[in-house]
Structures are given as structure tokens and as C-alpha cells.
Scaffold this motif. Structure first.
Motif, PDB file in Angstrom:
ATOM      1  N   PHE A 198      -9.209   0.325  11.071  1.00  0.00           N
ATOM      2  CA  PHE A 198      -8.040  -0.117  11.873  1.00  0.00           C
ATOM      3  C   PHE A 198      -7.202  -1.181  10.892  1.00  0.00           C
ATOM      4  O   PHE A 198      -6.141  -1.429  11.039  1.00  0.00           O
ATOM      5  N   GLN A 199      -8.084  -1.962  10.478  1.00  0.00           N
ATOM      6  CA  GLN A 199      -7.482  -3.098   9.258  1.00  0.00           C
ATOM      7  C   GLN A 199      -6.715  -2.561   8.456  1.00  0.00           C
ATOM      8  O   GLN A 199      -5.575  -3.062   8.049  1.00  0.00           O
ATOM      9  N   GLN A 200      -7.111  -1.503   7.775  1.00  0.00           N
ATOM     10  CA  GLN A 200      -6.314  -0.787   6.451  1.00  0.00           C
ATOM     11  C   GLN A 200      -4.998  -0.220   6.949  1.00  0.00           C
ATOM     12  O   GLN A 200      -3.888  -0.297   6.561  1.00  0.00           O
ATOM     13  N   ILE A 201      -5.181   0.378   8.463  1.00  0.00           N
ATOM     14  CA  ILE A 201      -3.957   0.787   9.042  1.00  0.00           C
ATOM     15  C   ILE A 201      -3.011   0.006   9.350  1.00  0.00           C
ATOM     16  O   ILE A 201      -1.731  -0.028   9.268  1.00  0.00           O
ATOM     17  N   ALA A 202      -3.460  -1.269  10.079  1.00  0.00           N
ATOM     18  CA  ALA A 202      -2.703  -2.255  10.510  1.00  0.00           C
ATOM     19  C   ALA A 202      -2.012  -2.957   9.445  1.00  0.00           C
ATOM     20  O   ALA A 202      -0.804  -3.446   9.407  1.00  0.00           O
ATOM     21  N   ASP A 203      -2.945  -3.144   8.317  1.00  0.00           N
ATOM     22  CA  ASP A 203      -2.227  -3.962   7.145  1.00  0.00           C
ATOM     23  C   ASP A 203      -1.236  -3.002   6.447  1.00  0.00           C
ATOM     24  O   ASP A 203      -0.014  -3.541   5.981  1.00  0.00           O
ATOM     25  N   GLY A 204      -1.444  -1.839   6.315  1.00  0.00           N
ATOM     26  CA  GLY A 204      -0.348  -0.890   5.829  1.00  0.00           C
ATOM     27  C   GLY A 204      -0.206  -1.228   4.434  1.00  0.00           C
ATOM     28  O   GLY A 204       0.948  -0.473   3.829  1.00  0.00           O
ATOM     29  N   GLY A 205      -0.860  -1.989   3.512  1.00  0.00           N
ATOM     30  CA  GLY A 205      -0.659  -2.153   2.100  1.00  0.00           C
ATOM     31  C   GLY A 205      -0.321  -3.427   1.848  1.00  0.00           C
ATOM     32  O   GLY A 205      -0.170  -3.664   0.697  1.00  0.00           O
ATOM     33  N   ARG A 206      -0.025  -4.220   2.889  1.00  0.00           N
ATOM     34  CA  ARG A 206       0.617  -5.764   2.605  1.00  0.00           C
ATOM     35  C   ARG A 206      -0.387  -6.547   1.918  1.00  0.00           C
ATOM     36  O   ARG A 206       0.169  -7.414   0.915  1.00  0.00           O
ATOM     37  N   ARG A 207      -1.735  -6.250   1.846  1.00  0.00           N
ATOM     38  CA  ARG A 207      -2.768  -6.912   0.942  1.00  0.00           C
ATOM     39  C   ARG A 207      -2.504  -6.866  -0.310  1.00  0.00           C
ATOM     40  O   ARG A 207      -3.083  -7.647  -1.338  1.00  0.00           O
ATOM     41  N   PHE A 208      -2.104  -5.757  -0.995  1.00  0.00           N
ATOM     42  CA  PHE A 208      -1.768  -5.421  -2.224  1.00  0.00           C
ATOM     43  C   PHE A 208      -0.683  -5.874  -3.029  1.00  0.00           C
ATOM     44  O   PHE A 208      -0.571  -5.797  -4.000  1.00  0.00           O
ATOM     45  N   LEU A 209       0.179  -6.146  -1.936  1.00  0.00           N
ATOM     46  CA  LEU A 209       1.386  -6.746  -2.576  1.00  0.00           C
ATOM     47  C   LEU A 209       1.502  -7.860  -3.559  1.00  0.00           C
ATOM     48  O   LEU A 209       0.602  -8.684  -3.148  1.00  0.00           O
ATOM     49  N   PRO A 210       1.959  -7.843  -4.756  1.00  0.00           N
ATOM     50  CA  PRO A 210       1.768  -8.865  -5.728  1.00  0.00           C
ATOM     51  C   PRO A 210       2.466 -10.056  -5.376  1.00  0.00           C
ATOM     52  O   PRO A 210       3.561 -10.024  -4.443  1.00  0.00           O
ATOM     53  N   GLU A 211       2.293 -11.281  -5.795  1.00  0.00           N
ATOM     54  CA  GLU A 211       3.257 -12.373  -5.821  1.00  0.00           C
ATOM     55  C   GLU A 211       4.443 -12.144  -6.860  1.00  0.00           C
ATOM     56  O   GLU A 211       4.823 -11.033  -6.876  1.00  0.00           O
ATOM     57  N   ALA A 212       5.048 -13.009  -6.851  1.00  0.00           N
ATOM     58  CA  ALA A 212       6.214 -13.120  -7.747  1.00  0.00           C
ATOM     59  C   ALA A 212       6.033 -12.310  -8.997  1.00  0.00           C
ATOM     60  O   ALA A 212       5.124 -12.936 -10.036  1.00  0.00           O
ATOM     61  N   ARG A 213       6.695 -11.218  -9.280  1.00  0.00           N
ATOM     62  CA  ARG A 213       6.369 -10.534 -10.517  1.00  0.00           C
ATOM     63  C   ARG A 213       7.652  -9.911 -11.238  1.00  0.00           C
ATOM     64  O   ARG A 213       8.655  -9.908 -10.380  1.00  0.00           O
ATOM     65  N   SER A 214       7.901  -9.644 -12.403  1.00  0.00           N
ATOM     66  CA  SER A 214       8.933  -9.195 -12.868  1.00  0.00           C
ATOM     67  C   SER A 214       8.883  -7.691 -12.899  1.00  0.00           C
ATOM     68  O   SER A 214       7.743  -7.056 -13.095  1.00  0.00           O
ATOM     69  N   ILE A 215      10.140  -6.900 -13.021  1.00  0.00           N
ATOM     70  CA  ILE A 215      10.182  -5.541 -12.820  1.00  0.00           C
ATOM     71  C   ILE A 215       9.535  -5.014 -14.225  1.00  0.00           C
ATOM     72  O   ILE A 215      10.034  -5.466 -15.288  1.00  0.00           O
ATOM     73  N   GLY A 216       8.604  -3.941 -14.232  1.00  0.00           N
ATOM     74  CA  GLY A 216       7.984  -3.446 -15.227  1.00  0.00           C
ATOM     75  C   GLY A 216       6.823  -4.352 -15.583  1.00  0.00           C
ATOM     76  O   GLY A 216       6.051  -3.691 -16.741  1.00  0.00           O
ATOM     77  N   GLU A 217       6.678  -5.179 -15.191  1.00  0.00           N
ATOM     78  CA  GLU A 217       5.281  -5.977 -15.580  1.00  0.00           C
ATOM     79  C   GLU A 217       3.794  -5.326 -14.993  1.00  0.00           C
ATOM     80  O   GLU A 217       3.938  -4.503 -13.631  1.00  0.00           O
ATOM     81  N   SER A 218       2.882  -5.292 -15.817  1.00  0.00           N
ATOM     82  CA  SER A 218       1.462  -4.687 -15.314  1.00  0.00           C
ATOM     83  C   SER A 218       0.669  -5.695 -15.282  1.00  0.00           C
ATOM     84  O   SER A 218       0.501  -6.716 -16.097  1.00  0.00           O
ATOM     85  N   TRP A 219      -0.584  -5.281 -14.659  1.00  0.00           N
ATOM     86  CA  TRP A 219      -1.872  -6.464 -14.451  1.00  0.00           C
ATOM     87  C   TRP A 219      -2.976  -5.460 -13.891  1.00  0.00           C
ATOM     88  O   TRP A 219      -2.754  -4.499 -13.476  1.00  0.00           O
ATOM     89  N   SER A 220      -3.920  -6.276 -13.906  1.00  0.00           N
ATOM     90  CA  SER A 220      -5.215  -5.280 -13.459  1.00  0.00           C
ATOM     91  C   SER A 220      -5.825  -6.277 -12.432  1.00  0.00           C
ATOM     92  O   SER A 220      -5.707  -7.590 -12.425  1.00  0.00           O
ATOM     93  N   SER A 221      -6.556  -5.599 -11.426  1.00  0.00           N
ATOM     94  CA  SER A 221      -7.491  -6.027 -10.383  1.00  0.00           C
ATOM     95  C   SER A 221      -8.420  -5.168  -9.967  1.00  0.00           C
ATOM     96  O   SER A 221      -8.525  -4.014 -10.461  1.00  0.00           O
ATOM     97  N   ARG A 222      -9.502  -5.721  -8.901  1.00  0.00           N
ATOM     98  CA  ARG A 222     -10.479  -4.732  -8.589  1.00  0.00           C
ATOM     99  C   ARG A 222     -10.310  -4.613  -6.825  1.00  0.00           C
ATOM    100  O   ARG A 222     -11.311  -5.513  -6.518  1.00  0.00           O
ATOM    101  N   PRO A 223      -9.372  -4.169  -6.413  1.00  0.00           N
ATOM    102  CA  PRO A 223      -9.304  -3.962  -5.099  1.00  0.00           C
ATOM    103  C   PRO A 223     -10.450  -3.094  -4.564  1.00  0.00           C
ATOM    104  O   PRO A 223     -10.889  -2.273  -5.060  1.00  0.00           O
ATOM    105  N   GLU A 224     -10.447  -3.391  -3.135  1.00  0.00           N
ATOM    106  CA  GLU A 224     -11.383  -2.423  -2.175  1.00  0.00           C
ATOM    107  C   GLU A 224     -10.815  -1.670  -1.188  1.00  0.00           C
ATOM    108  O   GLU A 224      -9.897  -2.161  -0.610  1.00  0.00           O
ATOM    109  N   LEU A 225     -10.919  -0.498  -1.118  1.00  0.00           N
ATOM    110  CA  LEU A 225     -10.423   0.537  -0.190  1.00  0.00           C
ATOM    111  C   LEU A 225     -11.211   1.014   0.832  1.00  0.00           C
ATOM    112  O   LEU A 225     -12.231   1.434   0.473  1.00  0.00           O
ATOM    113  N   THR A 226     -10.815   1.401   2.223  1.00  0.00           N
ATOM    114  CA  THR A 226     -11.567   2.092   3.196  1.00  0.00           C
ATOM    115  C   THR A 226     -11.285   3.444   2.761  1.00  0.00           C
ATOM    116  O   THR A 226     -10.041   3.943   3.021  1.00  0.00           O
ATOM    117  N   MET A 227     -12.251   4.239   2.618  1.00  0.00           N
ATOM    118  CA  MET A 227     -12.262   5.723   2.514  1.00  0.00           C
ATOM    119  C   MET A 227     -12.484   6.393   3.899  1.00  0.00           C
ATOM    120  O   MET A 227     -13.926   6.223   4.252  1.00  0.00           O
TER     121      MET A 227
END
Length: 632
Positions: free
Chosen positions: A496-525
Motif C-alpha cells: 500500500f505504501q508503494q502504491i500510494a507513493d507512486g514512485g515519489r520517493r525515487f524522484l531525485p533532487e535538483a539534477r541536470s538533464i542527462g546526469e547519471s548517479w547510483s543508489s541502492r533503493p528497496e522495492l516491494t515485489m
């Protein structure tokens, strides 16, 4: 009569020489080896690029910082150019300067896994989010409507008949002749649906190196598989080479295999190989074989007889008598390192508008397959869930943030194995008849119209659900104990948290178009549990989505979780897996318009003391379908 078959393995002649990071190149993992038009050898490593002129190794990364980091693939051009497929971009070198291209220039994704030359200096690029083509001026991406894969493309090859082959992780291979696409999987005889490398010879035969299935040989009609049972060093194959006599060389996770069409001869660290995980094979102009491994470079001259040797200490730093490189000295980094990414940072910041009502629809499909010992065919179970729900921002919370009401408007759920339907519920039509009574009927009926309170943090991202336990108990009132238990497992708080969130927690802060970075997110399968991902992120840029001007953001990477302990499905160990996600954000609305997450897992489950291989595939799509005032 007793028949005795005497087989004598060919004698292993030849001299080996190893080059580790003490000798150069600087990183032990060598992913690819190529020769340019001038005869220089180039080495793509886990951290940069090196070249070798026959005497001296040269660190090309010092010439351009944009070459630092993992280099997955290289492509030499007939005109002297060299392409480098990075984990954050693709870079072109014209002998004088390095130019960087990203999604801001039209590339499908910043992680480039494989490259293919085309006519007149054009090139093809295989990425985690599909296929791009460069015509010398601009990038175009092949649409999924063409039948070509749009996720996890790891290999690309043009066969002798002119067709292009795309190898994927989890979806087999696709042959594309420019108009028609044909997909081949294990059902057609492919060794495994995870394809790492594709190779074709002048005889028209196409070879496929897979994750764990061995090598498949396709003659235009049939697939033939070679595996460890036949003598292959390992069933995971990363590299190919074919010599002038038609002998095939395979770089595997367990060493190098030489195959003359009848017999395998395997080479490992015991013979002089630097490491048994071999990622690249190349034969230079002198006929010497080079192997890129996870332990550095190995050079093998099969025409000589001798023992393995390690490059002497004096070779590591002695450059006084070395010949000059065959190419001109490149300009300074400030002159030759050109980036085309947008430099103006943009924000993807959700802004919930008080008094608004955001209506979303989520669709989840999941397929689980296992092959158990003694069963004639694989067990296949299919699950589908759909919901329409409204999110309405409420009052502000002490310390920042808001309350967010989630109201469930419509709901569907189905579960089946072949013709056997376990659950088939649609809130618009009711509970369809099944072989057994549906223990979820009561909570599913009560879910329609129910309201759940979510709590947003100060940055307007979902923090938690208020009194989830009480919410489930209220919905399950009057249901049998089995129904209560299954409902809380199928509709977990994490889901329910993942559905309600809809992906907002993955949104980056201020970034430039074409910029890349890495992280280790957790997802509910869904139905399976929590998975962790080693994700590479890309801020792709502006895209139209449902007539809205959106900023597109995506990430992909391998799953690092090693096991799943699901309350519904049997416990599983994970061999490996991949995740790819894409999110479209409308900055004018301050809301996500759509998000898609694709997951594929390859698993093992213990069955009567034997390992049963399995596969789990899931897609989650969350889409904004309506936006109006809360009282409308």
C-alpha cells in the motif's frame, strides 16, 4: 564384446603472460578488447580505458575524465573513431577529442551495454531501456511497436544475412531484418532466455552465450546447445572468438574453452590464465590471443611451447625505451572532454495541492514459473491486481508535511494456474464463481469505498500509513480466519505504501538533464517480499506523456537480494535478477503522471532435496487518470 573408446585430449602448447593492475591496466576487470584502424589495442575496464601499442600501456582516462568509471563496451570505426559504452553515457573519440552523449541527446538510456557498427560511421547502441541508432548527426530509438526489445538489451550483432540480433536479459533473442521482428526463447530451443553475447561467423551460423545455460548455435533453422555436460568450461558464457581454421573460443565464468567442432580443450588459472572469469577475447595482428578477465589481462601464444610467466617488475614502470604511441598526442582534457548534457539543474519536487483530488490506477501483473523434478512441464501461476484510488491532501502535520487520504474506488484481483482459477474478483461485477469459495470475498468487497490515511513528510513524500492494522481488521470483519490472514499478506503495508507513493520517493533532487548517479533503493515485489537493487539512475529529460510535458527519469540495475521469504509463495533463493523503472513527472502539476517498474528474477527452490529452477516476472504501472477538486 567390450568396446573401449580411447580419447586423448590435444596437447596444451603455448606460452602465457599475465598483466595485472600492478603492470597496467589500472583495474583488474577487463570487459572488452578491440584494435583500432592504426593497430593499437584498447582495453575497456571497470574503471576507465587503456591502450597498448606493442610496447607501452597508456592510460587514456587521464586524457578525458568522462572515460572514468565502468566501460562496458567499445566499438572501433573504419574512419579511426572509437566509441565507448559507459554506465553513464556513450563517448566518441575521433583521434583528437572525446565527446560525451547522454539521454539529453536522444540516447535511450545512459547505461550502454553493447555497440554495433553500421554503414557510413553510424552505430547501434544496446541499453537497459531499449535500442538507439546514431546516423552521424542524431540519435533515434527503436519503438517497441517494431517488435524489438525495450528492456535489458545486453548484446547486439549483425549476422551474415544482414539481420540484426538483440540479446536480452529474460526475454531471449530477437532477430530484426529492418521490418519484421522474430523472437526466440527457450521454447524454440535457446539454451537460456538470458543472453550475454552474440557472435556470428562467415558461415552464417549465429552463436549465443547465455547466463547459466551454456552456448546455443543457430544454423538458420535449429538451435543446438553446448554445455558443461559436453565439455564446456562453464555454462555462463561472456565472450567469443573464431580463428581462421573455424575453431571457436569461448570465454566463460570458469575459464576459456577451445572447441574444434568435436572436442573441447579448457584453460584455467592452472594453465596460466589470470582469472577464470573471462569477459573478453581478442586475437591481435601477430596472431596472439588476449583474454580480459576479472584478474587482469592474459596473453597467450599458442604457437610456442613454454610455461606461464608473469610480467616482470621492471615492466611495470620502465618506460624509457618504450616506443611512442601510434596516434598523435591528444589535446588537454579541457579541450577534448566535451559534454552535451544540460548544465541547468531542474527539480522534480512533488507539490500536493490542498483541495485537489488525484485519481490514479495501478495495475500489477506477476507470473511465477517453477520446474519441479519429475514434472513434464513447468508450473505456471499468474496473478493480476488492479485498483483505482483517489488521493486527497488533507491538513498539515505538526513539524511539516500533510495528511493524505487514500480512497479505494474500484478493485480487481485474479489468481490462476492454467485453467484452475483460484480468485476472480471485480468490484464492478462482484465475485466470479471459482472451484473453491473465495476466502477474500469479504475484505475485497469492503475495500471498495474504504479510506486509508497516509502521512507525508515535510518534503511531501510518503512517510507511513496511519493505523494499518486497524484498517485491515475493519475490512476483514466477518471474514473467515483464512481470509483475514491471506488479505493482510496479499495487501501488505509495504505494498500500500508503494502504491500510494507512486514512485515519489525515487524522484531525485535538483539534477541536470542527462546526469547519471547510483543508489541502492528497496522495492516491494507483490506477493514476494522486499528486494534491494544496485541501481544506475538517469535524468532523461523532457518527454510528452498523455499530452502533458513531463520530465522523464529512469533507473535500472541488478537485484542484490539473495533470497525471498514470501508469506504466499514458497521461500526462494535468488540466482540473479534485474529491475528497470521509468517515471514521468509533470512539474506544472507537481505530480507523477505515470510510473512503470519491470522486475525479473531467476530463482531456486528446494524440492525434496533437489534445486528447482524458477522465474518470477512482474510489472507495476501507476497512472494518473483524473485530477479534479476534492468535492467534485
Amino acid at each position: 564384446a567390450l568396446k573401449v573408446d580411447f580419447r586423448i585430449a590435444p596437447f596444451k602448447t603455448g606460452t602465457w603472460k599475465k598483466f595485472s593492475n600492478h603492470d597496467k591496466p589500472a583495474h583488474n576487470q577487463v570487459n572488452q578488447i578491440e584494435a583500432d584502424a592504426a593497430g593499437l589495442l584498447w582495453f575497456a575496464t571497470l574503471d576507465g580505458v587503456w591502450s597498448f601499442d606493442g610496447n607501452e600501456f597508456l592510460d587514456r582516462t587521464k586524457e578525458a575524465d568522462i572515460l572514468s568509471g565502468p566501460v562496458n563496451a567499445m566499438l572501433p570505426g573504419a574512419d579511426g573513431t572509437m566509441w565507448f559504452g559507459m554506465s553513464s553515457s556513450v563517448v566518441r573519440y575521433d583521434g583528437g577529442k572525446f565527446v560525451r552523449f547522454t539521454t539529453a541527446d536522444g540516447l535511450a538510456d545512459n547505461r550502454v551495454n553493447a555497440l554495433l557498427p553500421d554503414r557510413d560511421g553510424a552505430a547501434w547502441f544496446a541499453t537497459d531501456f531499449g535500442i538507439s541508432q546514431y546516423d552521424g548527426k542524431k540519435f533515434t530509438s527503436l519503438a517497441r511497436s517494431n517488435g524489438v526489445p525495450d528492456k535489458f538489451v545486453y548484446a547486439i550483432h549483425r549476422s551474415a544475412d544482414g539481420a540484426i540480433w538483440f540479446g536480452t536479459y529474460g526475454a531471449g533473442v530477437t532477430r530484426f531484418d529492418g521490418k519484421i521482428s522474430v523472437n526466440f526463447t527457450k521454447a524454440e530451443g535457446l539454451a537460456d532466455d538470458r543472453v550475454r553475447k552474440i557472435f556470428g561467423g562467415p558461415d552464417g551460423v549465429v552463436w549465443f552465450g547465455t547466463w547459466g545455460g551454456g552456448v546455443s548455435r543457430y544454423d538458420g533453422t535449429n538451435f543446438t546447445t553446448l554445455s558443461q555436460k559436453d565439455g564446456l568450461a562453464h555454462n555462463s558464457v561472456n565472450a567469443f572468438h573464431r580463428d581462421e581454421g573455424g575453431v571457436m573460443w569461448f570465454g566463460t565464468e570458469g575459464g576459456v574453452s577451445r572447441y574444434d567442432g568435436k572436442t573441447f580443450v579448457n584453460f584455467t588459472t592452472a594453465d596460466g590464465l589470470a582469472h577464470n572469469r573471462v569477459r573478453a577475447i581478442h586475437r591481435d595482428a601477430n596472431g596472439t590471443l588476449w583474454f580480459g578477465t576479472d584478474g587482469g589481462l592474459s596473453r597467450y601464444d599458442e604457437r610456442t611451447t613454454g610455461k606461464a610467466v608473469v610480467a616482470p617488475q621492471s615492466a611495470r614502470a620502465n618506460t624509457e625505451a618504450k616506443a611512442k604511441p601510434k596516434t598523435a598526442s591528444p589535446p588537454k582534457p579541457s579541450e577534448n572532454a566535451t559534454s552535451r548534457a544540460s548544465t541547468r539543474p531542474l527539480e522534480l519536487k512533488p507539490t500536493w495541492k490542498a483541495g485537489a483530488r488525484y485519481v490514479y490506477r495501478v495495475d500489477i501483473t506477476q507470473t511465477v514459473q517453477f520446474r519441479f523434478p519429475g514434472m513434464p512441464r513447468a508450473m505456471k501461476q499468474e496473478f493480476e491486481m488492479g485498483q483505482v484510488y483517489a488521493l486527497s491532501p488533507g491538513k498539515e502535520r505538526d513539524g511539516g508535511g500533510r495528511e493524505l487520504e487514500m480512497k479505494f474506488l474500484e478493485h480487481e484481483l485474479s489468481a490462476r494456474e492454467g485453467n484452475n482459477v483460484f480468485v476472480d474478483f471485480d468490484s464492478k461485477m462482484g465475485d466470479a464463481p471459482t472451484r473453491e469459495p473465495n476466502p477474500l470475498a469479504v475484505p475485497l468487497r469492503n475495500l471498495t469505498g474504504a479510506r486509508m490515511m497516509c502521512l507525508l513528510s515535510a518534503d511531501y513524500k510518503l512517510e507511513k500509513i496511519a493505523d494499518y492494522t486497524g484498517f485491515v481488521e475493519k475490512l476483514s470483519a466477518g471474514a473467515p480466519d483464512e481470509g483475514r490472514q491471506i488479505f493482510s499478506q496479499v495487501y501488505s503495508e509495504d505494498l500500500f505504501q508503494q502504491i500510494a507513493d507512486g514512485g515519489r520517493r525515487f524522484l531525485p533532487e535538483a539534477r541536470s538533464i542527462g546526469e547519471s548517479w547510483s543508489s541502492r533503493p528497496e522495492l516491494t515485489m507483490w506477493l514476494s517480499g522486499i528486494i534491494a537493487v544496485e541501481a544506475g539512475h538517469t535524468f532523461k529529460g523532457w518527454e510528452q506523456r498523455d499530452e502533458r510535458k513531463c520530465l522523464a527519469y529512469q533507473f535500472a540495475g541488478p537485484i542484490t537480494t539473495t533470497s525471498l521469504r514470501s508469506p504466499i509463495l514458497p521461500s526462494m533463493d535468488l540466482d540473479d535478477g534485474k529491475v528497470a523503472a521509468k517515471i514521468w513527472f509533470d512539474p506544472e502539476l507537481g505530480a507523477i503522471v505515470e510510473s512503470q517498474i519491470d522486475e525479473v528474477l531467476f530463482t531456486r527452490m528446494d524440492s525434496s532435496g533437489q534445486a528447482s529452477p524458477g522465474q518470477v516476472q512482474q510489472r507495476i504501472t501507476i497512472k494518473l487518470v483524473d485530477l479534479r477538486k476534492a468535492d467534485e
